[in-house]
Design an enzyme around this catalytic site. Structure first.
Site: not given
Length: 459
Positions: A206, A385
């Site tokens: 991430c 994302c």
């Protein structure tokens, strides 16, 4: 093939394009030695498919495989009691969610048709089709799926663990369930001075999260009327604020509007918590260090594949990730080995969304190999994302291996939107628990195609 990925990920990818062939051998010396030194009643088990790791990719793939192959054909090797929905940790850090909303018991999310062994893989022996466990078991497999994810290496930064575990140090991190609840407390206690946020010099899971928490903090300080007294600094080891130019342009606009200082090529190398000082290295000038005082320090830790996996040089490349073909996700040497998710060498951004998009490719290719056929499905590098930019806005970044946007919705996703924030905060957790982990979510490719058809028909 150059995917123009930034920094360490691109370097790793270049090192990992050595083709080779699968070969079986007699039991290795290492395995023989392990068996001879463990307890006499060493338990040996066999399975058709061994899934190592019960995270996002491992759980979803175990569901797909066990549904197709039937009961008692799949073993999942996973030592943890709890399964965390890691994308929620950022929201917990901002006080928008609670930790108890972030996890479920591992036994409740793993498929019932698969056998769960609650132990850790401590040795991989691909030449023998075997994995040795922390409980003294030796599991023989026909096919191996590696889904171990990444491990957090807080200890690689001198002074960091001590700072995180010292009450009142004002050092925090959203990346671990152990530390995440302290992030909001640190936010509340920060009245003035420098609030510093870091991105380490290695591939991480991430990659948008280190700046998400910076944007959330900015919004928090504004709501509390403290923003004029708090200087926000984002120090990233990367050469750009974000790897995809389309979204980087939008994010540069965000930081400029909110007066957030961004320093590129800066890597955290030490924390001196007693002095409230963080030490950084200028990666453009190796060996050049400087110190920054902080009132709040949020650290994204260095990350690697698990040590037990990295030690198996037959499976990993020079950068420690499972050496797979970037399209088929099949191991380059061992045809009966596949990888999914963060521990794979595929040069995509490491997110749960990427694991979802990889899952149908891995499933179909693994099933083809099981049937004696060649793998034909190809992963395009899709990743997503959702970059939360405050308590009510989000930029939904979606892109492929070439860093080309692959946006699902018929609108400009580089713009901050409340609808995308709601999707991130409320819808995506439900999608994860109820659809992805049960093996039914393959990423948004079908949704994207439907929107494309609707747009075409409208025109």
């Amino acid at each position: 093939m150059n995917h123009r990925l930034p920094g360490a990920i691109n370097h790793c990818w270049k090192l990992l394009i050595q083709p080779s062939h699968h070969a079986l051998a007699a039991p290795s010396t290492a395995l023989t030695r392990y068996l001879s030194t463990t307890r006499v009643n060493n338990e040996r088990q066999e399975c058709q498919v061994l899934v190592v790791g019960g995270g996002s990719g491992g759980c979803a793939m175990a569901a797909k495989l066990s549904n197709s192959l039937g009961s008692n054909k799949v073993i999942v090797l996973e030592p943890e009691d709890k399964h965390y929905y890691q994308p929620m940790l950022t929201l917990i850090g901002g006080g928008m969610k609670r930790l108890d909303q972030c996890f479920k018991q591992m036994g409740d999310v793993l498929p019932k048709k698969a056998k769960w062994i609650k132990e850790k893989a401590i040795e991989f022996h691909p030449n023998d089709n075997a994995v040795c466990t922390s409980g003294g078991k030796t599991i023989k497999y026909d096919f191996l799926l590696i889904a171990t994810g990444l491990q957090l290496k807080y200890e690689k930064v001198p002074g960091l663990v001590e700072a995180l575990e010292t009450p009142g140090s004002n050092v925090c991190s959203i990346y671990s369930p152990k530390y995440v609840e302290n992030v909001y407390k640190v936010l509340q206690n920060t009245k003035k001075g420098n609030a510093v946020f870091t991105f380490p010099n290695c591939p991480i899971k991430c990659a948008g999260a280190p700046q998400k928490i910076a944007y959330i903090s900015d919004h928090y300080f504004r709501k509390m009327g403290r923003r004029n007294d708090v200087n926000i600094i984002y120090n990233t080891s990367l050469p750009n604020i974000f790897g995809v130019p389309h979204y980087a342009k939008a994010l540069w606009k965000v930081v400029k509007e909110r007066d957030i200082k961004v320093n590129l090529n800066y890597n955290l190398v030490e924390v001196k918590s007693k002095d409230n000082v963080a030490v950084f290295e200028d990666l453009k000038n190796p060996g050049k260090f400087f110190e920054t005082e902080y009132s709040m320090l949020h650290v994204t830790p260095p990350m690697t594949a698990p040590d037990e996996l990295v030690r198996c040089k037959e499976l990993v490349g020079d950068c420690g990730f499972v050496d797979v073909d970037g399209a088929t996700l099949q191991h380059k040497k061992y045809s009966n080995v596949f990888a999914i998710g963060d521990s794979s060498s595929s040069p995509n951004s490491k997110t749960a969304a990427a694991a979802a998009a990889q899952s149908p490719v891995v499933f179909h290719n693994l099933m083809s190999v099981i049937k004696g056929k060649n793998p034909k499905d190809s992963y395009d590098g899709y990743s997503s994302c959702p970059i939360v930019t405050g308590y009510s806005k989000c930029i939904l970044a979606e892109f492929d291996y070439k860093l080309t946007p692959m946006e699902t919705f018929p609108l400009d996703q580089a713009r901050e939107r409340y609808t995308m924030f709601l999707m991130k905060k409320e819808f995506m957790p439900l999608l994860y628990w109820e659809v992805m982990l049960k093996g039914y979510w393959n990423g948004p490719a079908l949704v994207r195609k439907l929107f494309s058809i609707l747009k075409f028909n409208k025109n």
